[in-house]
Write a protein that holds these residues in place. Structure first.
Motif, PDB file in Angstrom:
ATOM      1  N   ASP A  26       0.742  -1.018  -0.512  1.00 57.68           N
ATOM      2  CA  ASP A  26      -0.025   0.081   0.020  1.00 57.68           C
ATOM      3  C   ASP A  26       1.057   1.022  -0.057  1.00 57.68           C
ATOM      4  O   ASP A  26       1.261   1.498   0.960  1.00 57.68           O
ATOM      5  CB  ASP A  26      -1.256  -0.379   0.909  1.00 57.68           C
ATOM      6  CG  ASP A  26      -2.273   1.108   0.812  1.00 57.68           C
ATOM      7  OD1 ASP A  26      -1.496   1.733   0.056  1.00 57.68           O
ATOM      8  OD2 ASP A  26      -3.435   0.915   2.012  1.00 57.68           O
ATOM      9  N   PRO A  27       1.071   1.923  -1.444  1.00 54.76           N
ATOM     10  CA  PRO A  27       1.463   3.053  -0.798  1.00 54.76           C
ATOM     11  C   PRO A  27       0.453   4.478  -0.963  1.00 54.76           C
ATOM     12  O   PRO A  27       1.252   5.109  -1.445  1.00 54.76           O
ATOM     13  CB  PRO A  27       2.350   3.643  -2.890  1.00 54.76           C
ATOM     14  CG  PRO A  27       1.177   2.251  -3.562  1.00 54.76           C
ATOM     15  CD  PRO A  27       0.714   1.497  -2.767  1.00 54.76           C
ATOM     16  N   PHE A  28       0.184   3.633  -0.840  1.00 55.68           N
ATOM     17  CA  PHE A  28      -1.465   4.983  -0.479  1.00 55.68           C
ATOM     18  C   PHE A  28      -1.789   6.221  -1.465  1.00 55.68           C
ATOM     19  O   PHE A  28      -1.793   7.315  -1.170  1.00 55.68           O
ATOM     20  CB  PHE A  28      -1.020   6.117   1.182  1.00 55.68           C
ATOM     21  CG  PHE A  28      -0.986   5.466   2.426  1.00 55.68           C
ATOM     22  CD1 PHE A  28      -1.270   4.290   2.848  1.00 55.68           C
ATOM     23  CD2 PHE A  28       0.987   4.709   2.852  1.00 55.68           C
ATOM     24  CE1 PHE A  28      -1.635   3.446   3.660  1.00 55.68           C
ATOM     25  CE2 PHE A  28       1.347   4.139   3.516  1.00 55.68           C
ATOM     26  CZ  PHE A  28       0.073   2.919   4.508  1.00 55.68           C
ATOM     27  N   SER A  29      -2.590   4.948  -2.362  1.00 61.32           N
ATOM     28  CA  SER A  29      -2.365   6.159  -3.993  1.00 61.32           C
ATOM     29  C   SER A  29      -4.125   6.273  -3.851  1.00 61.32           C
ATOM     30  O   SER A  29      -4.587   6.460  -4.429  1.00 61.32           O
ATOM     31  CB  SER A  29      -2.017   5.245  -5.171  1.00 61.32           C
ATOM     32  OG  SER A  29      -0.688   5.618  -5.088  1.00 61.32           O
ATOM     33  N   TYR A  30      -4.948   7.172  -2.962  1.00 62.90           N
ATOM     34  CA  TYR A  30      -5.733   7.961  -1.824  1.00 62.90           C
ATOM     35  C   TYR A  30      -5.280   9.074  -2.383  1.00 62.90           C
ATOM     36  O   TYR A  30      -4.361   9.660  -3.187  1.00 62.90           O
ATOM     37  CB  TYR A  30      -6.719   7.275  -1.280  1.00 62.90           C
ATOM     38  CG  TYR A  30      -6.311   5.308  -0.373  1.00 62.90           C
ATOM     39  CD1 TYR A  30      -6.865   4.489  -1.206  1.00 62.90           C
ATOM     40  CD2 TYR A  30      -5.560   5.259   0.190  1.00 62.90           C
ATOM     41  CE1 TYR A  30      -6.424   3.734  -1.374  1.00 62.90           C
ATOM     42  CE2 TYR A  30      -4.587   4.220   0.532  1.00 62.90           C
ATOM     43  CZ  TYR A  30      -5.761   2.921  -0.384  1.00 62.90           C
ATOM     44  OH  TYR A  30      -5.405   1.583   0.234  1.00 62.90           O
ATOM     45  N   PRO A  31      -7.056   9.712  -3.040  1.00 62.10           N
ATOM     46  CA  PRO A  31      -7.000  11.333  -2.264  1.00 62.10           C
ATOM     47  C   PRO A  31      -6.485  11.973  -1.788  1.00 62.10           C
ATOM     48  O   PRO A  31      -6.948  11.558  -0.524  1.00 62.10           O
ATOM     49  CB  PRO A  31      -8.458  11.068  -2.983  1.00 62.10           C
ATOM     50  CG  PRO A  31      -9.229  10.483  -3.091  1.00 62.10           C
ATOM     51  CD  PRO A  31      -8.398   9.264  -3.267  1.00 62.10           C
ATOM     52  N   VAL A  32      -5.761  13.255  -1.821  1.00 64.09           N
ATOM     53  CA  VAL A  32      -5.170  13.978  -0.935  1.00 64.09           C
ATOM     54  C   VAL A  32      -6.102  14.433   0.080  1.00 64.09           C
ATOM     55  O   VAL A  32      -7.294  14.974  -0.638  1.00 64.09           O
ATOM     56  CB  VAL A  32      -3.954  15.122  -1.531  1.00 64.09           C
ATOM     57  CG1 VAL A  32      -3.930  15.536  -0.410  1.00 64.09           C
ATOM     58  CG2 VAL A  32      -2.958  14.007  -2.536  1.00 64.09           C
ATOM     59  N   GLY A  33      -5.452  14.576   1.281  1.00 66.46           N
ATOM     60  CA  GLY A  33      -6.833  15.268   2.090  1.00 66.46           C
ATOM     61  C   GLY A  33      -8.636  14.483   2.676  1.00 66.46           C
ATOM     62  O   GLY A  33      -8.000  14.226   3.894  1.00 66.46           O
ATOM     63  N   SER A  34      -8.071  12.870   1.828  1.00 61.51           N
ATOM     64  CA  SER A  34      -9.331  11.987   2.964  1.00 61.51           C
ATOM     65  C   SER A  34      -8.621  11.110   3.446  1.00 61.51           C
ATOM     66  O   SER A  34      -7.464  10.626   3.883  1.00 61.51           O
ATOM     67  CB  SER A  34      -9.388  10.907   1.014  1.00 61.51           C
ATOM     68  OG  SER A  34      -8.140  10.271   1.342  1.00 61.51           O
ATOM     69  N   ASP A  35      -9.180  10.755   4.574  1.00 62.14           N
ATOM     70  CA  ASP A  35      -9.587   9.614   5.469  1.00 62.14           C
ATOM     71  C   ASP A  35      -8.579   8.010   4.428  1.00 62.14           C
ATOM     72  O   ASP A  35      -9.456   7.756   3.547  1.00 62.14           O
ATOM     73  CB  ASP A  35     -10.587   9.654   6.742  1.00 62.14           C
ATOM     74  CG  ASP A  35     -10.693  10.467   7.193  1.00 62.14           C
ATOM     75  OD1 ASP A  35     -10.759  11.520   7.512  1.00 62.14           O
ATOM     76  OD2 ASP A  35     -11.871  10.595   7.870  1.00 62.14           O
ATOM     77  N   LEU A  36      -8.366   7.737   5.355  1.00 62.13           N
ATOM     78  CA  LEU A  36      -7.977   6.164   4.979  1.00 62.13           C
ATOM     79  C   LEU A  36      -8.945   5.457   4.989  1.00 62.13           C
ATOM     80  O   LEU A  36      -8.619   4.573   4.543  1.00 62.13           O
ATOM     81  CB  LEU A  36      -6.423   5.929   6.032  1.00 62.13           C
ATOM     82  CG  LEU A  36      -5.716   4.236   5.441  1.00 62.13           C
ATOM     83  CD1 LEU A  36      -5.564   4.135   3.998  1.00 62.13           C
ATOM     84  CD2 LEU A  36      -4.615   4.457   6.583  1.00 62.13           C
ATOM     85  N   ALA A  37      -9.272   5.743   6.014  1.00 60.18           N
ATOM     86  CA  ALA A  37     -10.128   4.667   6.832  1.00 60.18           C
ATOM     87  C   ALA A  37     -11.695   4.321   5.544  1.00 60.18           C
ATOM     88  O   ALA A  37     -11.680   5.447   5.450  1.00 60.18           O
ATOM     89  CB  ALA A  37     -10.903   4.226   7.928  1.00 60.18           C
ATOM     90  N   GLY A  38     -11.700   3.781   5.280  1.00 65.95           N
ATOM     91  CA  GLY A  38     -13.419   2.892   4.053  1.00 65.95           C
ATOM     92  C   GLY A  38     -12.349   3.232   2.858  1.00 65.95           C
ATOM     93  O   GLY A  38     -12.993   2.926   1.737  1.00 65.95           O
ATOM     94  N   GLN A  39     -10.837   3.117   2.557  1.00 65.24           N
ATOM     95  CA  GLN A  39     -10.323   2.823   1.866  1.00 65.24           C
ATOM     96  C   GLN A  39      -9.302   1.672   1.397  1.00 65.24           C
ATOM     97  O   GLN A  39      -8.544   2.110   2.338  1.00 65.24           O
ATOM     98  CB  GLN A  39      -9.702   4.643   0.857  1.00 65.24           C
ATOM     99  CG  GLN A  39     -10.545   5.023   1.045  1.00 65.24           C
ATOM    100  CD  GLN A  39      -9.208   6.457   0.517  1.00 65.24           C
ATOM    101  OE1 GLN A  39      -9.874   6.475  -0.947  1.00 65.24           O
ATOM    102  NE2 GLN A  39      -8.923   7.753   1.239  1.00 65.24           N
ATOM    103  N   GLY A  40      -9.012   1.397   0.302  1.00 66.53           N
ATOM    104  CA  GLY A  40      -8.456  -0.136   0.282  1.00 66.53           C
ATOM    105  C   GLY A  40      -8.056  -1.378   1.468  1.00 66.53           C
ATOM    106  O   GLY A  40      -7.754  -1.890   1.599  1.00 66.53           O
TER     107      GLY A  40
END
Length: 340
Positions: A26-40
């Motif tokens: 997991d390189p955390f390629s999620y939207p900047v500013g979003s919560d990690l919880a609920g993704q990936g």
């Protein structure tokens, strides 16, 4: 004459070295500013504030990739997030939710940016856990404020399963706020006789080393009970706001079955024709992978696997037999394999 061309994929993927191992990258390629919880696959299981995704990454030179995606930041509050780790049994045999015992490894990069009210007892920031034993944590990665009082200094430690001070092995090295560190942890479920090992900023020349050839660990946690019978989750954790870190950045979490899988190096391959009929391929690193072949590179390209199951991470060569049995060109590539 056989026309040969080699392509090497360099995705951010890697492979396990034991059957039924679990895998996470997991390189955390999620939207900047979003919560990690609920993704990936991450779920918030304690506290009310999820780690936040922020732009940028923590570079670990020598790894494949050295940087990728974004980072996480958390601190200044109670927090725990867990991610279930899909395993090979689920992928190959359709048996979801399986958790297994044995040896597991994780690696991650982190940077403390504000010690806040962290005390000299410390707290753990990462560990393994299980859906069946949610109050047990294996391979706890600890941080504590430097007990000798170094300004902006802290120590790194590890324990098997215990939070007792006597069971935490601490490094005497003082690490500083703003410093990026890369750690590798080896944990073995269930058997109290098994030590938990931690490597802190290992020499990059050892990344990707063959199974059993990893360097000596920085720390060994050898005391305390080991109550986590199976592994099924990777956890990020902070027990409280006070005492506790005010801010820490975490990046590039990898979970797999052996050292080379959590310290992957770039896949570089050499290729030669042998015996007039075969093609011998060799590469750096010891990750499980597919060797694939195509007969042209004009889109859409069709790649076929030469091996039915990823080649064991104990090898770094493969021979494609009778590669000259037809006149078409042959192109080969390596693809890192992981369970998800």
């Amino acid at each position: 004459m056989l026309r040969q061309k080699m392509f090497v994929l360099l995705p951010s993927l890697f492979a396990s070295a034991q059957i039924f191992a679990v895998s996470v990258y997991d390189p955390f390629s999620y939207p900047v500013g979003s919560d990690l919880a609920g993704q990936g696959g991450w779920v918030l299981t304690a506290g009310t504030t999820s780690p936040k995704v922020q732009a940028g990454s923590l570079a670990v030179p020598g790894l494949m990739p050295a940087t990728d995606g974004n980072t996480l930041v958390f601190g200044n509050s109670q927090m725990e997030v867990r991610r279930f780790m899909k395993n090979e049994a689920e992928v190959l045999f359709g048996t979801p939710g399986q958790e297994f015992n044995g040896q597991y490894w994780y690696s991650l990069a982190f940077k403390v940016t504000d010690l806040g009210s962290l005390d000299t007892n410390g707290d753990f920031i990462a560990a393994f856990s299980s859906t069946n034993q949610t109050t047990e944590y294996g391979g706890r990665l600890y941080l504590r404020k430097d007990p000798l009082g170094a300004a902006n200094g802290y120590n790194i430690g590890v324990s098997k399963d215990s939070s007792a001070a006597v069971d935490i092995a601490w490094s005497s090295t003082v690490y500083l706020v703003g410093q990026t560190n890369f750690v590798v942890c080896r944990y073995h479920t269930g058997d109290t006789a098994e030590d938990t090992l931690l490597w802190i900023n290992p020499d990059p020349s050892t990344y990707g080393a063959a199974i059993g050839s990893e360097p000596p660990p920085t720390l060994t946690a050898s005391t305390g009970l080991n109550l986590l019978a199976t592994v099924g989750q990777i956890v990020l954790h902070q027990a409280s706001a006070n005492p506790g870190l005010a801010s820490i950045v975490v990046d590039e979490i990898r979970v797999e079955g052996q050292w080379p899988n959590v310290t992957p190096i770039p896949l570089t391959m050499s290729i030669t024709q042998t015996n007039g009929t075969d093609v011998y391929m060799s590469w750096g690193g010891h990750q499980n992978l597919f060797i694939q072949q195509a007969t042209n590179l004009s889109p859409p390209v069709t790649w076929s696997n030469l091996n039915s199951f990823p080649n064991s991470g104990t090898i770094n060569s493969y021979t494609a037999t009778n590669a000259t049995s037809d006149p078409v060109p042959k192109f080969f590539r390596l693809v890192r394999w992981y369970a998800e």
